[in-house]
Design a protein around this motif. Structure first.
Motif, PDB file in Angstrom:
ATOM      1  N   MET A   1     -54.854-128.695  87.840  1.00  0.00           N
ATOM      2  CA  MET A   1     -53.489-128.245  87.512  1.00  0.00           C
ATOM      3  C   MET A   1     -53.591-127.086  86.525  1.00  0.00           C
ATOM      4  N   ASN A   2     -52.880-125.985  86.808  1.00  0.00           N
ATOM      5  CA  ASN A   2     -52.962-124.827  85.939  1.00  0.00           C
ATOM      6  C   ASN A   2     -52.133-125.054  84.680  1.00  0.00           C
ATOM      7  N   THR A   3     -52.316-124.134  83.726  1.00  0.00           N
ATOM      8  CA  THR A   3     -51.669-124.307  82.423  1.00  0.00           C
ATOM      9  C   THR A   3     -50.154-124.283  82.539  1.00  0.00           C
ATOM     10  N   ALA A   4     -49.620-123.396  83.337  1.00  0.00           N
ATOM     11  CA  ALA A   4     -48.165-123.306  83.502  1.00  0.00           C
ATOM     12  C   ALA A   4     -47.596-124.610  84.060  1.00  0.00           C
ATOM     13  N   ALA A   5     -48.288-125.175  85.029  1.00  0.00           N
ATOM     14  CA  ALA A   5     -47.820-126.435  85.611  1.00  0.00           C
ATOM     15  C   ALA A   5     -47.901-127.558  84.601  1.00  0.00           C
ATOM     16  N   GLN A   6     -48.948-127.567  83.803  1.00  0.00           N
ATOM     17  CA  GLN A   6     -49.081-128.594  82.776  1.00  0.00           C
ATOM     18  C   GLN A   6     -47.933-128.518  81.764  1.00  0.00           C
ATOM     19  N   MET A   7     -47.608-127.313  81.328  1.00  0.00           N
ATOM     20  CA  MET A   7     -46.525-127.162  80.362  1.00  0.00           C
ATOM     21  C   MET A   7     -45.187-127.571  80.980  1.00  0.00           C
ATOM     22  N   SER A   8     -44.971-127.206  82.256  1.00  0.00           N
ATOM     23  CA  SER A   8     -43.729-127.589  82.913  1.00  0.00           C
ATOM     24  C   SER A   8     -43.606-129.101  83.008  1.00  0.00           C
ATOM     25  N   GLU A   9     -44.716-129.769  83.358  1.00  0.00           N
ATOM     26  CA  GLU A   9     -44.707-131.222  83.478  1.00  0.00           C
ATOM     27  C   GLU A   9     -44.494-131.880  82.120  1.00  0.00           C
ATOM     28  N   ALA A  10     -45.127-131.353  81.090  1.00  0.00           N
ATOM     29  CA  ALA A  10     -45.014-131.951  79.758  1.00  0.00           C
ATOM     30  C   ALA A  10     -43.610-131.805  79.192  1.00  0.00           C
ATOM     31  N   ASN A  11     -42.930-130.700  79.529  1.00  0.00           N
ATOM     32  CA  ASN A  11     -41.602-130.454  78.978  1.00  0.00           C
ATOM     33  C   ASN A  11     -40.482-131.014  79.864  1.00  0.00           C
ATOM     34  N   ALA A  12     -40.847-131.579  81.024  1.00  0.00           N
ATOM     35  CA  ALA A  12     -39.838-132.137  81.914  1.00  0.00           C
ATOM     36  C   ALA A  12     -39.214-133.380  81.298  1.00  0.00           C
ATOM     37  N   ARG A  13     -37.995-133.629  81.709  1.00  0.00           N
ATOM     38  CA  ARG A  13     -37.292-134.824  81.243  1.00  0.00           C
ATOM     39  C   ARG A  13     -37.386-135.880  82.341  1.00  0.00           C
ATOM     40  N   PHE A  14     -38.050-136.978  82.066  1.00  0.00           N
ATOM     41  CA  PHE A  14     -38.221-138.047  83.040  1.00  0.00           C
ATOM     42  C   PHE A  14     -37.102-139.071  82.820  1.00  0.00           C
ATOM     43  N   HIS A  15     -35.926-138.754  83.358  1.00  0.00           N
ATOM     44  CA  HIS A  15     -34.757-139.586  83.110  1.00  0.00           C
ATOM     45  C   HIS A  15     -34.958-141.011  83.618  1.00  0.00           C
ATOM     46  N   TYR A  16     -35.605-141.150  84.767  1.00  0.00           N
ATOM     47  CA  TYR A  16     -35.726-142.496  85.326  1.00  0.00           C
ATOM     48  C   TYR A  16     -36.615-143.380  84.473  1.00  0.00           C
ATOM     49  N   MET A  17     -37.627-142.795  83.815  1.00  0.00           N
ATOM     50  CA  MET A  17     -38.477-143.592  82.942  1.00  0.00           C
ATOM     51  C   MET A  17     -37.720-144.002  81.676  1.00  0.00           C
ATOM     52  N   ASP A  18     -36.942-143.093  81.122  1.00  0.00           N
ATOM     53  CA  ASP A  18     -36.077-143.445  79.988  1.00  0.00           C
ATOM     54  C   ASP A  18     -35.162-144.610  80.348  1.00  0.00           C
ATOM     55  N   ASN A  19     -34.549-144.515  81.523  1.00  0.00           N
ATOM     56  CA  ASN A  19     -33.578-145.525  81.926  1.00  0.00           C
ATOM     57  C   ASN A  19     -34.240-146.847  82.293  1.00  0.00           C
ATOM     58  N   LEU A  20     -35.412-146.791  82.883  1.00  0.00           N
ATOM     59  CA  LEU A  20     -36.144-148.026  83.183  1.00  0.00           C
ATOM     60  C   LEU A  20     -36.559-148.736  81.900  1.00  0.00           C
ATOM     61  N   ARG A  21     -36.996-147.965  80.914  1.00  0.00           N
ATOM     62  CA  ARG A  21     -37.359-148.568  79.628  1.00  0.00           C
ATOM     63  C   ARG A  21     -36.144-149.258  79.001  1.00  0.00           C
ATOM     64  N   ALA A  22     -34.989-148.595  79.062  1.00  0.00           N
ATOM     65  CA  ALA A  22     -33.772-149.182  78.510  1.00  0.00           C
ATOM     66  C   ALA A  22     -33.399-150.461  79.248  1.00  0.00           C
ATOM     67  N   LEU A  23     -33.496-150.451  80.574  1.00  0.00           N
ATOM     68  CA  LEU A  23     -33.174-151.646  81.349  1.00  0.00           C
ATOM     69  C   LEU A  23     -34.123-152.792  81.035  1.00  0.00           C
ATOM     70  N   ALA A  24     -35.411-152.470  80.852  1.00  0.00           N
ATOM     71  CA  ALA A  24     -36.368-153.520  80.508  1.00  0.00           C
ATOM     72  C   ALA A  24     -36.006-154.155  79.167  1.00  0.00           C
ATOM     73  N   MET A  25     -35.607-153.340  78.202  1.00  0.00           N
ATOM     74  CA  MET A  25     -35.247-153.878  76.890  1.00  0.00           C
ATOM     75  C   MET A  25     -33.946-154.665  76.941  1.00  0.00           C
ATOM     76  N   LEU A  26     -32.941-154.147  77.643  1.00  0.00           N
ATOM     77  CA  LEU A  26     -31.657-154.839  77.708  1.00  0.00           C
ATOM     78  C   LEU A  26     -31.766-156.124  78.531  1.00  0.00           C
ATOM     79  N   TYR A 319     -27.046-142.300  76.491  1.00  0.00           N
ATOM     80  CA  TYR A 319     -26.620-143.054  75.310  1.00  0.00           C
ATOM     81  C   TYR A 319     -27.253-144.447  75.311  1.00  0.00           C
ATOM     82  N   ILE A 320     -27.218-145.119  76.462  1.00  0.00           N
ATOM     83  CA  ILE A 320     -27.813-146.456  76.580  1.00  0.00           C
ATOM     84  C   ILE A 320     -29.311-146.392  76.303  1.00  0.00           C
ATOM     85  N   ALA A 321     -29.978-145.384  76.857  1.00  0.00           N
ATOM     86  CA  ALA A 321     -31.419-145.254  76.652  1.00  0.00           C
ATOM     87  C   ALA A 321     -31.745-145.036  75.176  1.00  0.00           C
ATOM     88  N   ASP A 322     -30.963-144.201  74.498  1.00  0.00           N
ATOM     89  CA  ASP A 322     -31.199-143.946  73.080  1.00  0.00           C
ATOM     90  C   ASP A 322     -30.943-145.186  72.231  1.00  0.00           C
TER      91      ASP A 322
END
Length: 392
Positions: A1-26, A319-322
């Motif tokens: 993976m090139n540097t540009a792709a790595q930076m794009s992946e690192a800065n992406a927002r993984f909404h589904y992972m945030d929401n899954l974590r929230a659901l697991a906690m709730l 909001y729920i995830a936070d």
């Protein structure tokens, strides 16, 4: 993976992972509230009520088998994201601030408040649970030994930190080079073949504990929990670097869901019919097998469906995830405080459960909105808003 792709992946927002974590906690809030009305947990839970139902057990223990495994997959995923974005040192620093510091602050508050609530219940409640009936004479004896403290429901925090440290150790020792052959062999397998083989790695850990597997609340790390939850953490860590593997698994989601439900139905049936003595090896192996496959397959199903339905930028879900971290940290004393007076109230278990869950979530979210969000405590738990996507 090139540097540009790595930076794009690192800065992406993984909404589904945030929401899954929230659901697991709730889901953990609902699970802990439901234990008061569980048949299986009745002898062991402090707020066990006179009213209970096998229906509670059927749902509660199903979610139990994959709720925390899913959380550790998400924790591993975000650990990999942090390594990509901030380096190994930045990941460890972030995990220390977001995991160990809240543990240091909140554990005494949670532990001693729950101890006070148990003493209050023993003094004021007439319909004590079996566990409190057993504790009552023990507390009345001034010469009785003091029970060792536990991590209660915050046990997952030091385990996440431990796994992050192990990632640093493995990286420093370059273990991936020694395991490159095994990793290449696994990567060459079909998605369904991997889904059938990975649970076998979970089985040795589950042989060490009764079914359903308990929470490792001791201050001393338990080897089965390190192996069991560490495997899920590693799966999440690898998932970050192989995001397309979820796409490859998506066609198998209905099949995995059906197999999970069938495996759990058999597990629950055997759980209700087993002898009270220690099970024979074959029965124990059956429990271990069914727990491993149900938990792993349902974790995959949650990730697949989460990416399909929860990977959206939505203000309410954000909001729920936070809020979910705060809600989970404080929920158990709230549940005890609500359920203890209900032990003497003549209401159906379904009404008591609804009151317990509704009141707990209402108080937790209200205090989050008034005391945490946008304030110093919120920054302490979740960091700056821009970095909240990598909080655990």
């Amino acid at each position: 993976m090139n540097t540009a792709a790595q930076m794009s992946e690192a800065n992406a927002r993984f909404h589904y992972m945030d929401n899954l974590r929230a659901l697991a906690m709730l889901t953990g809030v609902v699970f802990h509230a439901a234990l008061a009305y569980s048949v299986l947990a009745h002898p062991l839970w402090p707020t066990a009520d006179r009213g209970y139902s096998l229906l509670i057990d059927a749902f509660a223990w199903f979610f139990h088998l994959f709720r925390m495994p899913l959380f550790f997959v998400v924790a591993g995923f975000f650990a990999a994201l942090l390594v990509q974005k901030r380096g190994m040192g930045g990941m460890l620093n972030n995990r220390f601030m977001r995991i160990i510091m809240p543990l240091i602050v909140f554990w005494p508050l949670v532990y001693f408040s729950m101890g006070w609530l148990i003493r209050y219940a023993i003094a004021d409640v007439q319909n004590l649970s079996p566990l409190l009936q057993m504790i009552k004479p023990w507390l009345a004896n001034p010469q009785a030994p003091t029970a060792p403290p536990t991590l209660v429901h915050l046990w997952f925090l030091p385990y996440v930190m431990c796994f992050c440290i192990l990632v640093w150790v493995a990286s420093t020792l370059e273990w991936h080079q020694h395991l490159s052959g095994l990793i290449a062999w696994l990567d060459a397998l079909t998605p369904m073949m991997k889904a059938c083989l990975v649970p076998l790695a979970l089985m040795p850990a589950l042989f060490a504990v009764p079914a359903p597997f308990p929470a490792p609340e001791s201050f001393f790390p338990q080897w089965w929990a390190l192996l069991f939850y560490g495997t899920y953490f590693l799966i999440g860590f690898r998932l970050f670097h192989q995001a397309r593997s979820v796409d490859h698994l998506r066609p198998y989601a209905p099949r995995l869901l059906l197999l999970s439900l069938l495996a759990y139905a058999l597990f629950f049936y055997l759980l209700q019919t087993k002898d009270t003595t220690k099970p024979e090896f074959i029965l124990q192996a059956t429990f271990v097998l069914l727990q491993a496959y149900t938990g792993y397959w349902m974790t995959l199903v949650c990730i697949i469906f989460g990416q399909r339905w929860l990977d959206v930028h939505h203000g309410f879900l954000r909001y729920i995830a936070d809020a979910s971290y705060w809600v989970y940290l404080i929920h158990l004393p709230l549940i005890f405080a609500i359920q203890i007076p209900l032990m003497d109230v003549n209401l159906h278990w379904s009404v008591k459960l609804s009151l317990s869950v509704g009141a707990t979530l209402s108080i937790a979210f209200l205090t989050y909105h008034l005391l945490v969000r946008g304030r110093l405590l919120g920054k302490f738990l979740n960091g700056n808003n821009s970095s909240s996507k990598t909080s655990a």
